[in-house]
Design a protein around this motif. Structure first.
Motif, PDB file in Angstrom:
ATOM      1  N   LEU A 271      31.303 -12.739  17.625  1.00 46.15           N
ATOM      2  CA  LEU A 271      32.052 -13.718  18.429  1.00 46.15           C
ATOM      3  C   LEU A 271      32.426 -13.127  19.784  1.00 46.15           C
ATOM      4  O   LEU A 271      32.353 -13.802  20.826  1.00 46.15           O
ATOM      5  CB  LEU A 271      33.302 -14.179  17.669  1.00 46.15           C
ATOM      6  CG  LEU A 271      33.024 -14.926  16.355  1.00 46.15           C
ATOM      7  CD1 LEU A 271      34.324 -15.133  15.569  1.00 46.15           C
ATOM      8  CD2 LEU A 271      32.355 -16.282  16.618  1.00 46.15           C
ATOM      9  N   ASP A 272      32.814 -11.843  19.791  1.00 44.22           N
ATOM     10  CA  ASP A 272      33.138 -11.175  21.066  1.00 44.22           C
ATOM     11  C   ASP A 272      31.907 -11.099  21.964  1.00 44.22           C
ATOM     12  O   ASP A 272      31.998 -11.285  23.179  1.00 44.22           O
ATOM     13  CB  ASP A 272      33.658  -9.757  20.802  1.00 44.22           C
ATOM     14  CG  ASP A 272      35.096  -9.740  20.289  1.00 44.22           C
ATOM     15  OD1 ASP A 272      35.785 -10.771  20.387  1.00 44.22           O
ATOM     16  OD2 ASP A 272      35.530  -8.683  19.797  1.00 44.22           O
ATOM     17  N   ASP A 273      30.755 -10.796  21.367  1.00 48.48           N
ATOM     18  CA  ASP A 273      29.505 -10.766  22.156  1.00 48.48           C
ATOM     19  C   ASP A 273      29.271 -12.117  22.818  1.00 48.48           C
ATOM     20  O   ASP A 273      28.920 -12.200  23.999  1.00 48.48           O
ATOM     21  CB  ASP A 273      28.283 -10.506  21.248  1.00 48.48           C
ATOM     22  CG  ASP A 273      28.153  -9.070  20.804  1.00 48.48           C
ATOM     23  OD1 ASP A 273      28.973  -8.224  21.197  1.00 48.48           O
ATOM     24  OD2 ASP A 273      27.190  -8.798  20.045  1.00 48.48           O
ATOM     25  N   ALA A 274      29.427 -13.177  22.020  1.00 50.43           N
ATOM     26  CA  ALA A 274      29.142 -14.526  22.528  1.00 50.43           C
ATOM     27  C   ALA A 274      30.033 -14.837  23.728  1.00 50.43           C
ATOM     28  O   ALA A 274      29.559 -15.324  24.763  1.00 50.43           O
ATOM     29  CB  ALA A 274      29.357 -15.553  21.410  1.00 50.43           C
ATOM     30  N   ALA A 275      31.327 -14.534  23.598  1.00 48.30           N
ATOM     31  CA  ALA A 275      32.252 -14.829  24.696  1.00 48.30           C
ATOM     32  C   ALA A 275      31.890 -13.999  25.927  1.00 48.30           C
ATOM     33  O   ALA A 275      31.893 -14.507  27.059  1.00 48.30           O
ATOM     34  CB  ALA A 275      33.687 -14.539  24.253  1.00 48.30           C
ATOM     35  N   ALA A 276      31.560 -12.714  25.728  1.00 51.47           N
ATOM     36  CA  ALA A 276      31.259 -11.839  26.867  1.00 51.47           C
ATOM     37  C   ALA A 276      29.952 -12.248  27.546  1.00 51.47           C
ATOM     38  O   ALA A 276      29.857 -12.232  28.780  1.00 51.47           O
ATOM     39  CB  ALA A 276      31.176 -10.387  26.392  1.00 51.47           C
ATOM     40  N   ALA A 296      27.383  -3.797  29.418  1.00 57.53           N
ATOM     41  CA  ALA A 296      28.380  -2.799  29.853  1.00 57.53           C
ATOM     42  C   ALA A 296      29.760  -3.152  29.299  1.00 57.53           C
ATOM     43  O   ALA A 296      30.524  -2.271  28.896  1.00 57.53           O
ATOM     44  CB  ALA A 296      28.420  -2.737  31.381  1.00 57.53           C
ATOM     45  N   ALA A 297      30.061  -4.443  29.241  1.00 59.35           N
ATOM     46  CA  ALA A 297      31.383  -4.864  28.762  1.00 59.35           C
ATOM     47  C   ALA A 297      31.526  -4.635  27.265  1.00 59.35           C
ATOM     48  O   ALA A 297      32.599  -4.281  26.776  1.00 59.35           O
ATOM     49  CB  ALA A 297      31.613  -6.337  29.091  1.00 59.35           C
ATOM     50  N   ARG A 298      30.460  -4.839  26.506  1.00 57.55           N
ATOM     51  CA  ARG A 298      30.566  -4.837  25.044  1.00 57.55           C
ATOM     52  C   ARG A 298      30.275  -3.490  24.384  1.00 57.55           C
ATOM     53  O   ARG A 298      30.765  -3.209  23.291  1.00 57.55           O
ATOM     54  CB  ARG A 298      29.598  -5.885  24.458  1.00 57.55           C
ATOM     55  CG  ARG A 298      29.956  -7.292  24.786  1.00 57.55           C
ATOM     56  CD  ARG A 298      31.259  -7.729  24.113  1.00 57.55           C
ATOM     57  NE  ARG A 298      31.166  -7.590  22.676  1.00 57.55           N
ATOM     58  CZ  ARG A 298      32.108  -7.013  21.921  1.00 57.55           C
ATOM     59  NH1 ARG A 298      33.212  -6.542  22.460  1.00 57.55           N
ATOM     60  NH2 ARG A 298      31.948  -6.915  20.615  1.00 57.55           N
ATOM     61  N   ARG A 299      29.454  -2.654  25.020  1.00 57.96           N
ATOM     62  CA  ARG A 299      28.970  -1.444  24.331  1.00 57.96           C
ATOM     63  C   ARG A 299      30.099  -0.517  23.844  1.00 57.96           C
ATOM     64  O   ARG A 299      30.065  -0.055  22.696  1.00 57.96           O
ATOM     65  CB  ARG A 299      27.967  -0.703  25.218  1.00 57.96           C
ATOM     66  CG  ARG A 299      27.136   0.294  24.466  1.00 57.96           C
ATOM     67  CD  ARG A 299      26.080   0.919  25.335  1.00 57.96           C
ATOM     68  NE  ARG A 299      24.800   0.262  25.297  1.00 57.96           N
ATOM     69  CZ  ARG A 299      23.940   0.308  24.270  1.00 57.96           C
ATOM     70  NH1 ARG A 299      24.260   0.956  23.163  1.00 57.96           N
ATOM     71  NH2 ARG A 299      22.790  -0.298  24.335  1.00 57.96           N
ATOM     72  N   PRO A 300      31.140  -0.242  24.659  1.00 54.94           N
ATOM     73  CA  PRO A 300      32.173   0.694  24.173  1.00 54.94           C
ATOM     74  C   PRO A 300      32.843   0.223  22.878  1.00 54.94           C
ATOM     75  O   PRO A 300      33.009   1.016  21.940  1.00 54.94           O
ATOM     76  CB  PRO A 300      33.171   0.759  25.342  1.00 54.94           C
ATOM     77  CG  PRO A 300      32.379   0.352  26.550  1.00 54.94           C
ATOM     78  CD  PRO A 300      31.372  -0.661  26.063  1.00 54.94           C
ATOM     79  N   ALA A 301      33.225  -1.044  22.807  1.00 58.97           N
ATOM     80  CA  ALA A 301      33.910  -1.541  21.596  1.00 58.97           C
ATOM     81  C   ALA A 301      32.963  -1.531  20.402  1.00 58.97           C
ATOM     82  O   ALA A 301      33.354  -1.198  19.272  1.00 58.97           O
ATOM     83  CB  ALA A 301      34.434  -2.952  21.837  1.00 58.97           C
ATOM     84  N   VAL A 302      31.712  -1.865  20.647  1.00 62.41           N
ATOM     85  CA  VAL A 302      30.728  -1.884  19.556  1.00 62.41           C
ATOM     86  C   VAL A 302      30.513  -0.466  19.023  1.00 62.41           C
ATOM     87  O   VAL A 302      30.513  -0.239  17.798  1.00 62.41           O
ATOM     88  CB  VAL A 302      29.404  -2.492  20.061  1.00 62.41           C
ATOM     89  CG1 VAL A 302      28.258  -2.133  19.140  1.00 62.41           C
ATOM     90  CG2 VAL A 302      29.542  -4.006  20.204  1.00 62.41           C
TER      91      VAL A 302
END
Ligand SMILES: Cc1cc2nc3c(=O)[nH]c(=O)nc-3n(C[C@H](O)[C@H](O)[C@H](O)COP(=O)(O)OP(=O)(O)OC[C@H]3O[C@@H](n4cnc5c(N)ncnc54)[C@H](O)[C@@H]3O)c2cc1C
Length: 366
Positions: A271-276, A296-302
């Motif tokens: 869901l976070d991926d979809a929003a980003a 770039a936005a999602r990789r650190p949290a993943v």
């Protein structure tokens, strides 16, 4: 903008809904090869942070999901004939079938074209006819496999062996049941997700069958039946990619990355991926810039979730009958996965940090 989405799981349906909300002129088609209500698994944990992500993108969808959550704020362990209960971060679960039904309904309201029961056309043809192709086709993504060289894909089965079952009874809250057998421990992760239903996910190196499991856990199950839904013993597939896009094809959800189920994060990450991704497509000047900004936005949290998930999996895989832990010791060990994971890690991955638990506060036991 023309968007093709391969896969109508949580990631693909959320991308489609959020994209239509962000730009009502967007032409969005989702292909889902399964028919009707058919899906795998049972209930999945949706931490508060997942609902917050959805709420920022689509408040009515967040309300619809919140209404279907079964929530708890305790965690119980059963071992050696005893049990201990501790306060825990407030978590909730929803049946996968219900989750997908809500997402599909929202997609239909928003004008997404949903090709249910239809495998997606060839990726090259989709890429030629659309501005963006979203590969949301799950952990064994065929779109990704065809581009594996360019995406730097690695997949690795993680111990322990697991079997994803359900139970015909709503347990009170999240519980971990350990049965010590001559062939080694058998661990069940169980939590309620609806009227008279619980997830009942079992781990054991010797892969007992469902009848043996029902006998082993007869007491905590209170005689409730165990349910199968395409359930097979296997190992969790850890998926990584060094790049999440190639040309105008972009990976989201399990196609891009998986994090071990024992931290209950996969759907949230999807869901976070979809929003980003949708936010990047809206704000960046071009598709290549948007796909780079999304990654770039999602990789650190993943990657944080993958490290936590891996440590958690290793702890469950290392359980042995020899450690003889009391339920109390086992509970504390479980909450920190034997020191491998801090409460901050778990709070960051599996819960809203604001609702972090007073962990290890034992509230009952026998
Ligand atoms: C045992 C287990 C327990 C889990 N428990 C939790 C939990 O408690 N909480 C949590 O957050 N996550 C949990 N997860 C993870 C969660 O299920 C996934 O992270 C989540 O489903 C990812 O969503 P997705 O949309 O990326 O992939 P999926 O849900 O796998 O959806 C992919 C979809 O693509 C479709 N598809 C594939 N190929 C094609 C094609 N060629 N054409 C058309 N359609 C196609 C598939 O049919 C499928 O519907 C668990 C996972 C496992 C294995």
């Amino acid at each position: 903008m023309r968007i093709a989405v391969v896969g109508g799981g949580p990631a693909g349906l959320a991308v489609a809904a959020f994209a239509r909300l962000a730009d009502p002129s967007a032409d969005v088609t989702v292909w889902e090869r399964r028919r009707g209500e058919d899906t795998y698994g049972f209930g999945v944990i949706l931490p508060p942070a997942a609902l917050e992500t959805v709420r920022r993108a689509d408040p009515p969808l967040a309300d619809a999901l919140a209404a279907r959550l079964t929530a708890w704020d305790e965690i119980t362990v059963h071992r050696h004939g005893g049990s201990r209960t501790s306060r825990a971060p407030r978590l909730g679960a929803v049946g996968r079938r219900d989750l997908l039904r809500v997402l599909r309904h929202r997609c239909a309201e928003l004008g997404v074209r949903l090709r249910q029961g239809a495998a997606a056309p060839d990726t090259a043809a989709l890429a030629a006819g659309h501005d963006v192709v979203v590969a949301a086709d799950g952990a064994r993504s065929a779109v990704r496999t065809a581009l594996a060289d360019r995406l730097g894909t690695t997949t690795e089965p993680l111990a322990p062996d697991y079997l994803w079952l359900g139970a015909e009874r709503a347990v009170d809250s999240l519980a971990f049941l350990v049965a010590d057998t001559p062939r080694g421990p058998v661990t069940a992760h169980t939590y309620p997700y609806g009227q008279g239903r619980s997830t009942f996910l079992v781990e054991a190196a010797h892969r007992p069958d469902t009848d043996a499991l029902a006998r082993l856990f007869a007491e905590p199950l209170g005689g409730a039946r165990l349910l199968a839904n395409g359930s097979r013993w296997g190992r969790f597939l850890q998926v990584r990619n060094t790049a999440w896009s190639s040309g105008n094809v972009v990976l989201v959800g399990d196609a891009a990355h998986t994090a071990h189920y024992s931290i209950g994060s996969g759907t949230r990450l999807a869901l976070d991926d979809a929003a980003a991704l949708v936010a990047a497509l809206r704000t960046e000047p071009s598709v290549p810039a948007a796909l780079a900004a999304y990654e770039a936005a999602r990789r650190p949290a993943v990657e944080h979730a993958q490290r936590t998930g891996r440590a958690s999996a290793a702890w469950f895989a290392g359980l042995s009958g020899a450690d003889g832990a009391s339920p109390e010791r086992f509970l504390v060990d479980l909450l920190t996965r034997g020191g491998r994971i801090s409460m901050a890690d778990l709070a960051a991955d599996a819960a809203d940090a604001a609702g972090a638990p007073s962990a290890g506060t034992v509230v009952s036991g026998r």
